[in-house]
Write an enzyme that holds these catalytic residues in place. Sequence first.
Site, mmCIF file in Angstrom:
data_model
loop_
_atom_site.group_PDB
_atom_site.id
_atom_site.type_symbol
_atom_site.label_atom_id
_atom_site.label_comp_id
_atom_site.label_asym_id
_atom_site.label_seq_id
_atom_site.Cartn_x
_atom_site.Cartn_y
_atom_site.Cartn_z
ATOM 1 N N ARG A 1 0.839 -1.210 0.000
ATOM 2 C CA ARG A 1 0.000 0.000 0.000
ATOM 3 C C ARG A 1 0.874 1.261 0.000
ATOM 4 N NH1 ARG A 1 -4.444 0.351 4.076
ATOM 5 N NH2 ARG A 1 -5.109 1.980 2.605
ATOM 6 N N ASN B 1 -7.915 8.780 6.301
ATOM 7 C CA ASN B 1 -7.023 8.233 5.279
ATOM 8 C C ASN B 1 -5.574 8.186 5.753
ATOM 9 O OD1 ASN B 1 -9.337 8.142 3.759
ATOM 10 N ND2 ASN B 1 -8.834 9.959 2.545
ATOM 11 N N VAL B 2 -4.886 7.182 5.252
ATOM 12 C CA VAL B 2 -3.476 6.991 5.635
ATOM 13 C C VAL B 2 -2.545 7.377 4.477
ATOM 14 C CG1 VAL B 2 -4.012 5.202 7.342
ATOM 15 C CG2 VAL B 2 -3.623 4.528 4.961
ATOM 16 N N HIS C 1 -6.321 7.421 11.587
ATOM 17 C CA HIS C 1 -6.035 5.971 11.530
ATOM 18 C C HIS C 1 -4.603 5.686 11.142
ATOM 19 C CE1 HIS C 1 -10.626 5.364 10.879
ATOM 20 N NE2 HIS C 1 -10.323 5.584 12.156
ATOM 21 N N CYS D 1 7.958 2.607 16.514
ATOM 22 C CA CYS D 1 8.610 1.599 17.367
ATOM 23 C C CYS D 1 7.621 1.050 18.388
ATOM 24 C CB CYS D 1 9.805 2.242 18.102
ATOM 25 S SG CYS D 1 10.561 1.103 19.271
ATOM 26 N N GLY E 1 -16.560 11.698 1.691
ATOM 27 C CA GLY E 1 -15.976 10.436 1.254
ATOM 28 C C GLY E 1 -15.797 9.392 2.322
ATOM 29 N N THR E 2 -16.795 9.252 3.204
ATOM 30 C CA THR E 2 -16.719 8.168 4.174
ATOM 31 C C THR E 2 -18.088 7.505 4.301
ATOM 32 O OG1 THR E 2 -16.148 7.514 6.443
ATOM 33 C CG2 THR E 2 -17.136 9.691 6.166
ATOM 34 N N SER E 3 -18.077 6.172 4.399
ATOM 35 C CA SER E 3 -19.346 5.420 4.472
ATOM 36 C C SER E 3 -19.942 5.470 5.868
ATOM 37 C CB SER E 3 -19.086 3.962 4.086
ATOM 38 O OG SER E 3 -18.186 3.381 5.044
#
Length: 235
Positions: free
Chosen positions: A56, A89-90, A108, A116, A176-178
């Site tokens: 990803r 979003n990542v 997230h 670490c 843009g999120t469910s």
Amino acid sequence: MPKVLILSGAGISAESGISTFRGGDGLWENHNIQEICTAGCLDTNAEATKKFYDARRADIKDKEPNHAHKTIVELKQRFPHAISVLTQNVDDLFEKAGMQRDEIVHLHGFLRELRCRECAMVLDIAYGAQDALTYKRCPSCHGELRPNIVFFGEAAPEYEKLIHALNECDLIVVIGTSGNVLDVTYFAQLSEYSILNNLEPSDAIDDRYFTKVYYSKATEAIDSIAEYIEEFLKE
Ligand code: APR
């Protein structure tokens, strides 16, 4: 000055070529969340988990921000204290659009970073594979490194900033999120005004609680949304 919270999800990056999670060909349709994105997967399934996030991370290297990211970055630069930008979003498309890492909250986690497991030191490794690093363990304490991603069932420390932003915002903008992870229907009730932009209705969202609803691509809705925000902040 009124406060605005802009909360986004995978849908804002869809037009930049990054898969959403639950759409028809969503990321979770082809992967078992239990195996690579649930608390404990680093112990029970370490290699597959590492490889999943390596893939990803590599995937976002050539992705470009779209008009929606760029518009939100411009708004944040014009109204730095009135607008909070939080995303589930990542990916780093807001950063590629000019947002500073400390101007946005990644609820997230962030794909480019490792953390670490002992001292929580965070390292930005850009888009390479974890095993390709010259160092295999934390440069500070020699602890084990992991993706700086919040897995299902793990603590999400950045949610504190979400709660703070929800408590002070007068307008919440959801793009843009469910709503399957964050209860945006409830969030809309915490704010006097609220905007929802998705591609289509979601079973997890009751859009009747939103002041304005746009079922269209984020790049098509964002100009009207930006206009609404500007008017709202000029009052
Ligand atoms: N423009 C606007 N909205 C879009 C677009 C688009 N071009 N394309 C898709 N969408 C919307 C869909 O209508 C859907 O409501 O984006 C939403 C994507 O929903 P999900 O795939 O469930 O993604 P998201 O809500 O961000 O997932 C939340 O779940 O898997 C976890 O941690 C992961 O952060 C993620 C969280």
